[in-house]
Design a protein around this motif. Structure first.
Motif, mmCIF file in Angstrom:
data_model
loop_
_atom_site.group_PDB
_atom_site.id
_atom_site.type_symbol
_atom_site.label_atom_id
_atom_site.label_comp_id
_atom_site.label_asym_id
_atom_site.label_seq_id
_atom_site.Cartn_x
_atom_site.Cartn_y
_atom_site.Cartn_z
ATOM 1 N N ASN A 242 0.845 -1.196 0.000
ATOM 2 C CA ASN A 242 0.000 0.000 0.000
ATOM 3 C C ASN A 242 0.882 1.248 0.000
ATOM 4 N N ASP A 243 0.311 2.392 -0.405
ATOM 5 C CA ASP A 243 1.110 3.614 -0.506
ATOM 6 C C ASP A 243 1.134 4.484 0.741
ATOM 7 N N CYS A 244 0.200 4.355 1.644
ATOM 8 C CA CYS A 244 0.303 5.111 2.900
ATOM 9 C C CYS A 244 -0.689 4.585 3.926
ATOM 10 N N ASP B 44 -7.396 -5.081 0.267
ATOM 11 C CA ASP B 44 -8.163 -4.535 1.396
ATOM 12 C C ASP B 44 -8.829 -3.243 0.926
ATOM 13 N N PRO B 45 -10.141 -3.102 1.084
ATOM 14 C CA PRO B 45 -10.840 -1.903 0.590
ATOM 15 C C PRO B 45 -10.498 -0.619 1.344
ATOM 16 N N THR B 46 -9.729 -0.697 2.438
ATOM 17 C CA THR B 46 -9.320 0.506 3.169
ATOM 18 C C THR B 46 -7.893 0.923 2.858
ATOM 19 N N GLU B 47 -7.215 0.179 1.975
ATOM 20 C CA GLU B 47 -5.835 0.481 1.580
ATOM 21 C C GLU B 47 -5.830 1.014 0.150
ATOM 22 N N PHE B 48 -4.857 1.881 -0.160
ATOM 23 C CA PHE B 48 -4.814 2.416 -1.520
ATOM 24 C C PHE B 48 -3.417 2.377 -2.119
ATOM 25 N N LYS B 49 -3.392 2.469 -3.431
ATOM 26 C CA LYS B 49 -2.184 2.662 -4.221
ATOM 27 C C LYS B 49 -2.421 3.902 -5.078
#
Length: 85
Positions: free
Chosen positions: A42-44, A62-67
């Protein structure tokens, strides 16, 4: 967690978020894409607050993690533009 660990975690999270803001401003051709990051990629920080910085996602997609991805490509990759609740 003692006060020292809490202070260090807060400082680390602030650096991570500040760095992302700078990178995101410089890369205006990028956007957050939720639900596509693999575990540890993930990015942050998680939007739920379960961790405070990049590379700490525990599971794939995971729907709460982003890239950060190129604008216009998120939904093509199977992601969403906002975190699931």
């Amino acid at each position: 967690m003692n006060k020292r660990h809490a202070l260090l975690a807060t400082a680390f999270a602030t650096v991570c978020i500040a760095g992302l803001g700078t990178a995101h401003a410089a890369d205006s051709d990028k956007e957050k894409c939720f639900g596509i990051a693999k575990a540890g990629q993930n990015d942050c920080a998680s939007v739920t607050g379960t961790h405070s910085c990049a590379g700490q996602a525990k599971k794939d997609k995971d729907p709460t993690e982003f890239k950060l991805v190129a604008k216009g490509t998120c939904t093509q990759m199977g992601g969403k533009m906002s975190a699931s609740k």
